[in-house]
Design an enzyme around this catalytic site. Structure first.
Site, PDB file in Angstrom:
ATOM      1  N   GLN A 255       0.825  -1.204   0.000  1.00 25.84           N
ATOM      2  CA  GLN A 255       0.000   0.000   0.000  1.00 25.84           C
ATOM      3  C   GLN A 255       0.858   1.252   0.000  1.00 25.84           C
ATOM      4  OE1 GLN A 255      -3.259  -0.442  -0.311  1.00 25.84           O
ATOM      5  NE2 GLN A 255      -3.445   1.740  -0.648  1.00 25.84           N
ATOM      6  N   HIS A 258       1.958   2.956  -3.282  1.00 26.88           N
ATOM      7  CA  HIS A 258       0.984   3.652  -4.131  1.00 26.88           C
ATOM      8  C   HIS A 258       1.371   5.099  -4.357  1.00 26.88           C
ATOM      9  CE1 HIS A 258      -2.454   1.397  -5.526  1.00 26.88           C
ATOM     10  NE2 HIS A 258      -2.510   0.730  -4.402  1.00 26.88           N
ATOM     11  N   GLU A 322      -9.852   2.302   4.229  1.00 33.52           N
ATOM     12  CA  GLU A 322     -10.207   1.937   2.862  1.00 33.52           C
ATOM     13  C   GLU A 322     -10.039   0.428   2.677  1.00 33.52           C
ATOM     14  OE1 GLU A 322      -8.682   2.887  -1.701  1.00 33.52           O
ATOM     15  OE2 GLU A 322      -7.353   3.232  -0.004  1.00 33.52           O
ATOM     16  N   HIS A 323      -8.877  -0.085   3.055  1.00 32.70           N
ATOM     17  CA  HIS A 323      -8.599  -1.523   3.029  1.00 32.70           C
ATOM     18  C   HIS A 323      -8.329  -1.981   4.450  1.00 32.70           C
ATOM     19  CE1 HIS A 323      -7.001   0.096  -0.855  1.00 32.70           C
ATOM     20  NE2 HIS A 323      -7.687  -0.918  -1.351  1.00 32.70           N
ATOM     21  N   ASP A 356      -7.138  -5.802  -5.309  1.00 38.86           N
ATOM     22  CA  ASP A 356      -6.683  -4.771  -6.242  1.00 38.86           C
ATOM     23  C   ASP A 356      -6.751  -5.246  -7.689  1.00 38.86           C
ATOM     24  OD1 ASP A 356      -6.212  -2.787  -4.446  1.00 38.86           O
ATOM     25  OD2 ASP A 356      -4.043  -2.963  -4.435  1.00 38.86           O
ATOM     26  N   HIS A 415     -53.072  19.479  -2.156  1.00 37.78           N
ATOM     27  CA  HIS A 415     -52.748  18.046  -2.068  1.00 37.78           C
ATOM     28  C   HIS A 415     -54.002  17.261  -1.671  1.00 37.78           C
ATOM     29  CE1 HIS A 415     -48.583  19.315  -2.204  1.00 37.78           C
ATOM     30  NE2 HIS A 415     -48.153  18.064  -2.093  1.00 37.78           N
TER      31      HIS A 415
END
Length: 424
Positions: A255, A258, A322-323, A356, A415
């Protein structure tokens, strides 16, 4: 990496903070570029391509000959891998197809939903430090399954004005309709507003740098929908003393490579295990081609020692990663207690890399704590649901008086009258 031992709960928010950047000047720059794209269309796109991607293009659209050329440049081994990954993504996302059910809420009153694909979607695929052809599959495959009529893809070209061959091959395999050599903010603006060359879309998907993310959020205010707010990528690993430290180090580094603004976190109750992981990270980091990027990401990262399993669960739900990789012996028990995470990877043989690329789940996920409220991209991301209702004469007689009472008490007499006339 910073080691933090037994932090008090009132310090968790500070400890779990993501890397932050001053985006005030960034937003001004992005707004200016978007305004130029809106007003001048293709001419502005060409200019910004030359300015930012350092290439003078003759055409924004990728030609069929370029797609054919790319096909020859991709190895058979990679083609096979892309096709297998595509099949798995297809299988998982096809299982999410919506089934319409008609429900009679009151005798004579029938309600139902219909699932309708978003007609035009735009996919942004980064191509800078890493050509993310896997993201093409993650976005285009569910878009095609959903039934989107027009799937538009933008990705930044290289100095020769070409897109990475694997991106083009994946786009062809996944069913993308139109491909453009446009990167950054100008790509988001072109898809949001439309130009003479690039069709305007109704929703934009895909990751990107801070400028791309800022552009997506700005155009979403009034012009086009986006998949989700997003920021730098992140992972949290939950491990115990029985976990293989080399696996954990590899997961953290996968990770960290990245980008320099990525963040990785280890949570455990074993101080001795933290030492083992730290040693493994140093050993593996030395061999990485993207070592410099990973090293900078590790400066934002933490090894957190907690008192017990409940603290680990609580801090995880607070961080909303996120992960999330759970590599403990009792990983399934822990997983049941996780309520805030983008995607969860269970057991020692389930690296984040699987999600991924090729296991079938989607890797476009909420970051920056947005997993508390957002889902990752799935089939529903590419569809909208329209509600229908049908009321018979018997139905309006049964339900009408209820509507009249409610409308009158809200003082909305028109209405009420719309029902009263029918009852009479």
């Amino acid at each position: 990496m910073q080691t933090i031992k037994y932090p008090e709960r009132n310090d968790w928010k500070k400890i779990l903070s993501r890397p932050s950047f001053d985006t005030s000047s960034l937003n001004n720059t992005v707004s200016k570029i978007l305004s130029e794209i809106r007003e001048r269309g293709d001419a502005a796109v060409f200019e910004y391509e030359e300015m930012f991607d350092k290439v003078k293009l003759n055409s924004l659209a990728v030609s069929q000959s370029e797609i054919d050329e790319a096909d020859k440049l991709v190895s058979d081994e990679l083609k096979n891998a892309i096709r297998i990954a595509k099949a798995n993504i297809e299988k998982f996302h096809s299982s999410q197809l919506f089934e319409t059910k008609k429900i009679e809420t009151v005798k004579g009153v029938t309600c139902w939903q219909k699932s309708v694909a978003i007609e035009k979607v735009g996919l942004y695929i980064p191509g800078g430090t890493a050509p993310l052809f896997s993201t093409v599959l993650m976005l285009a495959v569910p878009a095609r399954i959903a039934g989107c009529k027009e799937i538009v893809l933008c990705s930044p070209p290289n100095k020769e004005g070409k897109l990475h061959p694997a991106i083009l091959f994946a786009a062809k395999e996944a069913g993308v309709n139109k491909i453009f050599k446009i990167g950054g903010v100008q790509a988001i603006g072109a898809m949001a507003y439309g130009t003479k060359t690039v069709p305007q879309v109704y929703k934009i998907f895909g990751p990107g740098n801070q400028y791309v993310m800022a552009a997506k959020q700005l155009v979403s205010l009034r012009d086009v929908a986006i998949d989700m707010p997003a920021g730098p990528s992140e992972v949290q690993v939950i491990a115990d003393e029985m976990t293989d430290a080399s696996f954990v180090a590899a997961d953290l580094l996968s990770q960290a490579e990245h980008g320099i603004d990525s963040q990785v976190i280890l949570t455990t109750t074993s101080e001795e295990f933290i030492s083992r992981v730290f040693h493994e990270v140093e050993q593996q980091l030395a061999k990485l081609p993207r070592r410099e990027i990973a090293e900078q990401a590790l400066e934002n990262s933490k090894l957190i020692l907690l008192r017990d399993l409940q603290e680990i669960i609580d801090i995880t739900n607070e961080y909303a990663p996120e992960h999330l990789i759970i590599e403990t012996e009792d990983y399934m028990d822990i997983a049941e207690k996780i309520v805030n995470a983008g995607s969860v990877f269970l057991g020692s043989y389930t690296p984040e890399s699987a999600g991924d690329y090729a296991s079938g789940t989607n890797h476009t996920l909420p970051t920056s704590g947005y997993a508390k409220a957002y889902s990752g991209v799935n089939l529903d991301s590419f569809i909208k649901k329209i509600t229908f209702q049908e009321i018979t004469k018997e139905g309006i007689n049964n339900l009408g008086p209820i509507i009249e009472v409610m409308a009158e008490n809200e003082e909305l007499f028109a209405h009420k009258n719309a029902v009263t006339l029918r009852l009479k």
